[in-house]
Design a protein around this motif. Structure first.
Motif, PDB file in Angstrom:
ATOM      1  N   LEU A   4       0.850  -1.181   0.000  1.00  0.00           N
ATOM      2  CA  LEU A   4       0.000   0.000   0.000  1.00  0.00           C
ATOM      3  C   LEU A   4       0.888   1.233   0.000  1.00  0.00           C
ATOM      4  O   LEU A   4       1.990   1.208   0.555  1.00  0.00           O
ATOM      5  N   VAL A   5       0.421   2.320  -0.590  1.00  0.00           N
ATOM      6  CA  VAL A   5       1.164   3.584  -0.553  1.00  0.00           C
ATOM      7  C   VAL A   5       0.963   4.198   0.831  1.00  0.00           C
ATOM      8  O   VAL A   5      -0.164   4.458   1.244  1.00  0.00           O
ATOM      9  N   ARG A   6       2.051   4.385   1.537  1.00  0.00           N
ATOM     10  CA  ARG A   6       1.976   4.995   2.876  1.00  0.00           C
ATOM     11  C   ARG A   6       1.948   6.517   2.779  1.00  0.00           C
ATOM     12  O   ARG A   6       1.168   7.178   3.447  1.00  0.00           O
ATOM     13  N   HIS A   7       2.841   7.081   1.970  1.00  0.00           N
ATOM     14  CA  HIS A   7       2.925   8.524   1.741  1.00  0.00           C
ATOM     15  C   HIS A   7       3.315   8.754   0.291  1.00  0.00           C
ATOM     16  O   HIS A   7       3.978   7.917  -0.309  1.00  0.00           O
ATOM     17  N   VAL A   8       2.980   9.916  -0.213  1.00  0.00           N
ATOM     18  CA  VAL A   8       3.634  10.448  -1.398  1.00  0.00           C
ATOM     19  C   VAL A   8       4.717  11.360  -0.824  1.00  0.00           C
ATOM     20  O   VAL A   8       4.424  12.286  -0.063  1.00  0.00           O
ATOM     21  N   THR A   9       5.978  11.077  -1.147  1.00  0.00           N
ATOM     22  CA  THR A   9       7.093  11.802  -0.547  1.00  0.00           C
ATOM     23  C   THR A   9       7.619  12.846  -1.524  1.00  0.00           C
ATOM     24  O   THR A   9       7.843  12.558  -2.698  1.00  0.00           O
ATOM     25  N   ILE A  10       7.826  14.062  -1.001  1.00  0.00           N
ATOM     26  CA  ILE A  10       8.242  15.192  -1.824  1.00  0.00           C
ATOM     27  C   ILE A  10       9.490  15.814  -1.213  1.00  0.00           C
ATOM     28  O   ILE A  10       9.493  16.207  -0.037  1.00  0.00           O
ATOM     29  N   ASP A  11      10.554  15.885  -1.994  1.00  0.00           N
ATOM     30  CA  ASP A  11      11.785  16.556  -1.576  1.00  0.00           C
ATOM     31  C   ASP A  11      11.580  18.062  -1.704  1.00  0.00           C
ATOM     32  O   ASP A  11      10.993  18.532  -2.682  1.00  0.00           O
ATOM     33  N   CYS A  12      12.094  18.822  -0.738  1.00  0.00           N
ATOM     34  CA  CYS A  12      11.926  20.277  -0.785  1.00  0.00           C
ATOM     35  C   CYS A  12      12.941  20.954   0.128  1.00  0.00           C
ATOM     36  O   CYS A  12      13.653  20.294   0.879  1.00  0.00           O
ATOM     37  N   ALA A  13      12.993  22.268   0.077  1.00  0.00           N
ATOM     38  CA  ALA A  13      13.914  23.041   0.903  1.00  0.00           C
ATOM     39  C   ALA A  13      13.332  23.354   2.274  1.00  0.00           C
ATOM     40  O   ALA A  13      14.059  23.471   3.257  1.00  0.00           O
ATOM     41  N   ASP A  14      11.998  23.499   2.376  1.00  0.00           N
ATOM     42  CA  ASP A  14      11.338  23.890   3.628  1.00  0.00           C
ATOM     43  C   ASP A  14      10.150  22.968   3.885  1.00  0.00           C
ATOM     44  O   ASP A  14       9.017  23.304   3.535  1.00  0.00           O
ATOM     45  N   PRO A  15      10.384  21.809   4.491  1.00  0.00           N
ATOM     46  CA  PRO A  15       9.306  20.844   4.684  1.00  0.00           C
ATOM     47  C   PRO A  15       8.105  21.400   5.449  1.00  0.00           C
ATOM     48  O   PRO A  15       6.960  21.209   5.038  1.00  0.00           O
ATOM     49  N   TYR A  16       8.339  22.090   6.542  1.00  0.00           N
ATOM     50  CA  TYR A  16       7.233  22.590   7.343  1.00  0.00           C
ATOM     51  C   TYR A  16       6.422  23.645   6.589  1.00  0.00           C
ATOM     52  O   TYR A  16       5.193  23.608   6.571  1.00  0.00           O
ATOM     53  N   GLY A  17       7.114  24.568   5.944  1.00  0.00           N
ATOM     54  CA  GLY A  17       6.416  25.615   5.195  1.00  0.00           C
ATOM     55  C   GLY A  17       5.580  25.053   4.065  1.00  0.00           C
ATOM     56  O   GLY A  17       4.427  25.458   3.865  1.00  0.00           O
ATOM     57  N   LEU A  18       6.133  24.094   3.327  1.00  0.00           N
ATOM     58  CA  LEU A  18       5.389  23.502   2.226  1.00  0.00           C
ATOM     59  C   LEU A  18       4.246  22.638   2.751  1.00  0.00           C
ATOM     60  O   LEU A  18       3.152  22.625   2.183  1.00  0.00           O
ATOM     61  N   ALA A  19       4.465  21.953   3.859  1.00  0.00           N
ATOM     62  CA  ALA A  19       3.397  21.151   4.464  1.00  0.00           C
ATOM     63  C   ALA A  19       2.243  22.043   4.922  1.00  0.00           C
ATOM     64  O   ALA A  19       1.071  21.660   4.799  1.00  0.00           O
ATOM     65  N   GLN A  20       2.545  23.228   5.435  1.00  0.00           N
ATOM     66  CA  GLN A  20       1.476  24.153   5.829  1.00  0.00           C
ATOM     67  C   GLN A  20       0.594  24.503   4.625  1.00  0.00           C
ATOM     68  O   GLN A  20      -0.629  24.525   4.731  1.00  0.00           O
ATOM     69  N   PHE A  21       1.221  24.800   3.500  1.00  0.00           N
ATOM     70  CA  PHE A  21       0.452  25.112   2.296  1.00  0.00           C
ATOM     71  C   PHE A  21      -0.447  23.941   1.917  1.00  0.00           C
ATOM     72  O   PHE A  21      -1.635  24.100   1.685  1.00  0.00           O
ATOM     73  N   TRP A  22       0.134  22.731   1.851  1.00  0.00           N
ATOM     74  CA  TRP A  22      -0.641  21.562   1.419  1.00  0.00           C
ATOM     75  C   TRP A  22      -1.716  21.186   2.424  1.00  0.00           C
ATOM     76  O   TRP A  22      -2.781  20.702   2.048  1.00  0.00           O
ATOM     77  N   ALA A  23      -1.478  21.399   3.697  1.00  0.00           N
ATOM     78  CA  ALA A  23      -2.523  21.129   4.691  1.00  0.00           C
ATOM     79  C   ALA A  23      -3.727  22.028   4.430  1.00  0.00           C
ATOM     80  O   ALA A  23      -4.879  21.575   4.481  1.00  0.00           O
ATOM     81  N   GLN A  24      -3.490  23.284   4.100  1.00  0.00           N
ATOM     82  CA  GLN A  24      -4.588  24.198   3.773  1.00  0.00           C
ATOM     83  C   GLN A  24      -5.235  23.825   2.450  1.00  0.00           C
ATOM     84  O   GLN A  24      -6.459  23.810   2.333  1.00  0.00           O
ATOM     85  N   ALA A  25      -4.414  23.509   1.453  1.00  0.00           N
ATOM     86  CA  ALA A  25      -4.947  23.184   0.131  1.00  0.00           C
ATOM     87  C   ALA A  25      -5.820  21.943   0.169  1.00  0.00           C
ATOM     88  O   ALA A  25      -6.845  21.873  -0.526  1.00  0.00           O
ATOM     89  N   LEU A  26      -5.442  20.949   0.976  1.00  0.00           N
ATOM     90  CA  LEU A  26      -6.157  19.671   1.017  1.00  0.00           C
ATOM     91  C   LEU A  26      -7.106  19.549   2.203  1.00  0.00           C
ATOM     92  O   LEU A  26      -7.673  18.493   2.435  1.00  0.00           O
ATOM     93  N   ARG A  64       8.634  13.971 -12.407  1.00  0.00           N
ATOM     94  CA  ARG A  64       7.960  12.855 -13.062  1.00  0.00           C
ATOM     95  C   ARG A  64       6.609  12.573 -12.421  1.00  0.00           C
ATOM     96  O   ARG A  64       5.848  11.766 -12.925  1.00  0.00           O
ATOM     97  N   VAL A  65       6.337  13.195 -11.294  1.00  0.00           N
ATOM     98  CA  VAL A  65       5.074  13.005 -10.590  1.00  0.00           C
ATOM     99  C   VAL A  65       4.487  14.369 -10.277  1.00  0.00           C
ATOM    100  O   VAL A  65       5.215  15.298  -9.911  1.00  0.00           O
ATOM    101  N   HIS A  66       3.201  14.497 -10.426  1.00  0.00           N
ATOM    102  CA  HIS A  66       2.509  15.696  -9.969  1.00  0.00           C
ATOM    103  C   HIS A  66       1.163  15.268  -9.407  1.00  0.00           C
ATOM    104  O   HIS A  66       0.720  14.146  -9.617  1.00  0.00           O
ATOM    105  N   LEU A  67       0.524  16.160  -8.675  1.00  0.00           N
ATOM    106  CA  LEU A  67      -0.754  15.866  -8.056  1.00  0.00           C
ATOM    107  C   LEU A  67      -1.875  16.507  -8.863  1.00  0.00           C
ATOM    108  O   LEU A  67      -1.819  17.697  -9.161  1.00  0.00           O
TER     109      LEU A  67
END
Length: 118
Positions: A4-26, A64-67
């Motif tokens: 099963l897919v546990r997470h979609v993992t995304i490399d980035c410079a600011d994990p917390y900042g980007l996670a805040q955006f996605w938490a709001q978006a989703l 190669r992956v996008h949402l």
């Protein structure tokens, strides 16, 4: 039974900042133990779990992956406006007059990770 897919993992410079955006978006939530400056952050949402991991190097080629996002309680155009207000950038507008098409957006952290609102 397969994996099963546990997470979609995304490399980035600011994990917390980007996670805040996605938490709001989703309409999701960050893990309780995630904090600014952490090496990783997790967003839980009804549709997916996203894991953001800090990496020192920048992106050098196209992802190669996008949402592909599908609005649940508003129109595509309203969702695009909402995401832009949260900090996304329109990278390509492929909407057609008949209501079909999509918009390609970049995340507010690096503009590297593209996602679409069909």
């Amino acid at each position: 039974m397969g994996s099963l897919v546990r997470h979609v993992t995304i490399d980035c410079a600011d994990p917390y900042g980007l996670a805040q955006f996605w938490a709001q978006a989703l309409d999701g939530t960050l893990a309780e133990d995630d904090n600014p400056g952490d090496e990783e952050a997790v967003v839980q949402s009804a549709g997916a779990s996203l894991l953001f991991i800090r990496v020192p190097d920048g992106k050098s080629v196209k992802n190669r992956v996008h949402l592909d996002l599908q609005p649940q309680d508003r129109s595509r155009d309203e969702e695009v406006e909402r995401l832009v207000a949260l900090g996304a950038t329109v990278l390509g507008d492929h909407r057609t007059p008949d209501g079909n098409g999509w918009v390609t957006l970049g995340d507010p952290n690096t503009r590297d990770y593209q996602f679409c609102a069909p």
